[in-house]
Design a protein around this motif. Structure first.
Motif, PDB file in Angstrom:
ATOM      1  N   HIS A  19      15.119  32.306  -6.994  1.00  0.00           N
ATOM      2  CA  HIS A  19      15.012  30.951  -7.561  1.00  0.00           C
ATOM      3  C   HIS A  19      13.956  30.888  -8.645  1.00  0.00           C
ATOM      4  O   HIS A  19      14.058  30.083  -9.585  1.00  0.00           O
ATOM      5  N   ASP A  23      14.667  29.729 -12.662  1.00  0.00           N
ATOM      6  CA  ASP A  23      13.862  28.775 -13.427  1.00  0.00           C
ATOM      7  C   ASP A  23      13.317  29.417 -14.704  1.00  0.00           C
ATOM      8  O   ASP A  23      13.291  28.785 -15.769  1.00  0.00           O
ATOM      9  N   ASN A 203      10.359  24.274  -7.791  1.00  0.00           N
ATOM     10  CA  ASN A 203      10.942  23.300  -8.705  1.00  0.00           C
ATOM     11  C   ASN A 203      10.797  21.916  -8.068  1.00  0.00           C
ATOM     12  O   ASN A 203      11.552  21.555  -7.169  1.00  0.00           O
ATOM     13  N   GLU A 205      11.431  19.067  -9.133  1.00  0.00           N
ATOM     14  CA  GLU A 205      12.537  18.132  -9.344  1.00  0.00           C
ATOM     15  C   GLU A 205      13.591  18.293  -8.242  1.00  0.00           C
ATOM     16  O   GLU A 205      14.248  17.334  -7.849  1.00  0.00           O
ATOM     17  N   LYS A 206      13.719  19.517  -7.726  1.00  0.00           N
ATOM     18  CA  LYS A 206      14.716  19.794  -6.691  1.00  0.00           C
ATOM     19  C   LYS A 206      14.138  19.740  -5.279  1.00  0.00           C
ATOM     20  O   LYS A 206      14.837  19.401  -4.335  1.00  0.00           O
ATOM     21  N   ARG A 208      11.677  17.969  -2.893  1.00  0.00           N
ATOM     22  CA  ARG A 208      10.924  16.722  -2.793  1.00  0.00           C
ATOM     23  C   ARG A 208      11.076  16.139  -1.391  1.00  0.00           C
ATOM     24  O   ARG A 208      11.984  16.529  -0.646  1.00  0.00           O
ATOM     25  N   GLU A 293      19.196  25.301  -1.505  1.00  0.00           N
ATOM     26  CA  GLU A 293      19.380  23.910  -1.942  1.00  0.00           C
ATOM     27  C   GLU A 293      19.088  22.892  -0.839  1.00  0.00           C
ATOM     28  O   GLU A 293      19.008  21.688  -1.116  1.00  0.00           O
ATOM     29  N   SER A 296      14.540  21.010   0.861  1.00  0.00           N
ATOM     30  CA  SER A 296      13.873  19.703   0.973  1.00  0.00           C
ATOM     31  C   SER A 296      14.122  19.085   2.342  1.00  0.00           C
ATOM     32  O   SER A 296      13.209  18.520   2.964  1.00  0.00           O
ATOM     33  N   SER A 324       6.785  24.953  -1.375  1.00  0.00           N
ATOM     34  CA  SER A 324       7.922  24.116  -0.991  1.00  0.00           C
ATOM     35  C   SER A 324       7.511  23.110   0.080  1.00  0.00           C
ATOM     36  O   SER A 324       7.914  21.936   0.039  1.00  0.00           O
TER      37      SER A 324
END
Length: 410
Positions: A19, A23, A203, A205-206, A208, A293, A296, A324
Motif C-alpha cells: 500500500h 501511494d 493514507n 483519506e482512506k 479514518r 480496504e 478502518s 493505521s
C-alpha cells in the motif's frame, strides 16, 4: 525522472510495503515521473485463477501509461527455507539480467525484501551508471538474531553482514523507518549524510475512524457492542510473540465485559485457533485477516488495539500498523520493548501505553486500566492529528520523492 523499481513482489501480491508503494507511485505519476517495474510473476497469497491469468502477462502498462511493468517467470514461493532461498537467487539473477538492459534511467529504487534485493539493485545501478535509493524496511541479519533464527557470529550471520555491508556501500541514499534503524546503521559506521528517516505511512483519506453504529464488523462477527473490545490484527509468527494475547485473554475470562477480537495470518494462525478452541476461551473471536480496504473498520472496532512482540524484537523498528491504529483514533496498548521507538512515540503523543513484552499479567492489568478509563470517560485519543502531520501518505510519499530527486542531483 525515469525511475527503475526492482521489486521482489508486486500487485496482485500483497506485502507490508504494497500500500505504501501504491501511494508512492500515484504521487510520482501526478508529478510527471515515469516508473519502470521489474518483478516476478505473482505467486504469493493469490488464487489459482489469478496466478494462471498473470502467468500469461509478461508486460503491462498502468497509471495511464506512466508505469510499465515487466514480469518474468518464477517458481511458486514455498515455506521450506531452502526452496525459498533458491527462489530468491533465481529472482535476483533474473532481476539483474533484465534491469541492466534498461536505458536512460535516472535512479534505481529497491526495498529490502528479500535481504539480497539491495545488493542486486546496486549491481544494476552500477551498470546503468545511476544512483540507488534503498528503502530499508528490515535490517538483515539483525532481524534473524532478534527472532531467534540464528545467533550473532554464526556462518549465516557472517554471510548476512557481508551482504549488508556491500549493499550499503552501493547505496547513494538509504531510507530508514525509525530512529532505532538509523542508529543501527550509524553504529555500523554508515555515513549519516546518506541516511534519510521517513516512517512508513498511512493514507489518512482512506483510513479514518468508523463509528460503532456504522461498523459492519459488529454484526458480521457477532460482536457485542456493549463490551470493552480489545483488537489485534496482523501476523501470528515467531517475532510477534502473539501467544501473549491468548494467555492474557485466559487470565481475563472472569471479566465478562471484556472481549478479544483477533484478525490473524501467518504460520501460527491455525495453532492459535486450535488453542482457543481447546481451552474453551469464549472471550476471543479469531478470524482470518481482512483486506487492507477494511482496516478502518478493524481498528475502529477496538476500544483499544494491541501491538505485541517478543523481547528484543521491538527495538528493530516501528510497526507500520501503529499509524493505521492512530489514524482511527484508537488507543494502543503495546507489549513492546520499553526502549523502542514505539514506546517513545506513545509517551510523546499520549496515544497509549507500553508494558513489558511477553508479560500476560502486565498486559491484562493495562487492559483493565483502559476499561476503567473508558468507564470514567478518560479513554480518549487525539492521535489522528499527529498522524496527519507526521505520518500521512501526503507528507511521507513526498519525502520519498525528495530523496529520489536529491539522489539524481548528486
Amino acid at each position: 525522472m525515469n525511475i527503475l523499481f526492482l521489486n521482489a513482489y508486486y500487485e496482485p501480491e500483497q506485502i507490508s510495503f504494497t500500500h505504501l508503494e501504491r501511494d508512492l507511485l500515484s504521487r510520482l505519476v501526478e508529478q510527471g515521473h515515469r516508473i519502470h517495474i521489474v518483478c516476478p510473476t505473482p505467486t504469493r497469497g493469490i488464487s489459482k485463477e489469478t496466478a494462471k491469468r498473470y502467468a500469461k502477462i509478461k508486460e503491462e502498462t498502468l497509471y495511464n501509461g506512466m508505469v510499465s511493468v515487466r514480469r518474468f517467470r518464477a517458481p511458486q514461493e514455498k515455506r521450506n527455507p531452502i526452496v525459498r532461498a533458491l527462489r530468491y537467487f533465481w529472482c535476483n539473477w533474473r532481476t539483474c539480467r533484465i534491469g541492466k538492459k534498461y536505458k536512460d534511467i535516472d535512479v534505481v529504487f529497491a526495498v529490502s525484501t528479500p535481504p539480497t534485493q539491495g545488493y542486486v539493485a546496486g549491481k544494476v545501478a552500477k551498470k546503468l551508471k545511476c544512483p540507488l535509493v534503498y528503502s530499508l524496511q528490515d535490517i538483515f541479519p539483525d532481524s534473524l538474531v532478534t527472532t531467534g533464527l540464528t545467533r550473532e557470529g554464526s556462518l549465516l550471520w557472517k554471510i548476512g553482514r557481508k551482504i549488508e555491508k556491500k549493499t550499503y556501500k552501493r547505496c547513494d541514499k538509504i531510507i530508514v523507518i525509525s530512529n532505532s534503524c538509523k542508529q543501527n546503521l550509524l553504529n555500523k559506521g554508515e555515513d549519516e549524510g546518506k541516511i534519510a528517516l521517513i516512517p512508513n505511512w498511512v493514507n489518512v483519506e482512506k483510513v479514518r475512524p468508523v463509528s460503532k453504529e456504522q461498523n459492519a464488523l459488529y454484526q458480521e462477527l457477532g460482536i457485542d457492542l456493549g463490551k470493552f473490545t480489545v483488537v489485534y490484527a496482523g501476523n501470528l509468527g515467531e517475532a510477534q510473540g502473539a501467544d501473549v494475547i491468548i494467555r492474557t485473554a485466559e487470565r481475563l475470562q472472569a471479566e465478562t465485559n471484556v472481549q478479544f477480537v483477533i484478525f490473524g495470518s501467518g504460520v501460527q494462525y491455525e495453532e492459535a485457533r486450535r488453542t482457543i478452541e481447546e481451552k474453551g476461551l469464549n472471550n476471543i473471536i479469531i478470524h482470518p485477516i481482512l483486506p487492507q480496504e477494511r482496516v478502518s473498520e478493524v481498528y475502529s472496532l477496538g476500544d483499544v488495539a494491541l501491538i505485541v512482540c517478543k523481547k528484543g524484537v521491538g527495538t528493530s523498528g516501528m510497526p507500520s500498523k501503529t499509524w493505521s491504529i492512530m489514524a482511527c483514533n484508537t488507543s494502543i496498548i503495546s507489549a513492546f520493548d520499553e526502549d523502542s521507538d514505539l514506546a517513545n512515540l506513545l509517551k510523546e503523543t499520549g496515544g497509549g501505553v507500553c508494558v513489558e513484552p511477553e508479560n500476560a499479567s502486565a498486559l491484562a492489568e493495562a487492559i483493565i486500566q483502559a476499561k476503567t478509563n473508558r468507564e470514567n470517560g478518560a479513554l480518549t485519543s487525539n492521535a489522528r492529528s499527529y498522524v496527519e502531520e507526521n505520518a500521512s501518505s501526503k507528507v511521507c510519499a513526498q519525502r520519498y520523492i525528495d530523496v529520489l530527486e536529491e539522489a539524481t542531483k548528486k
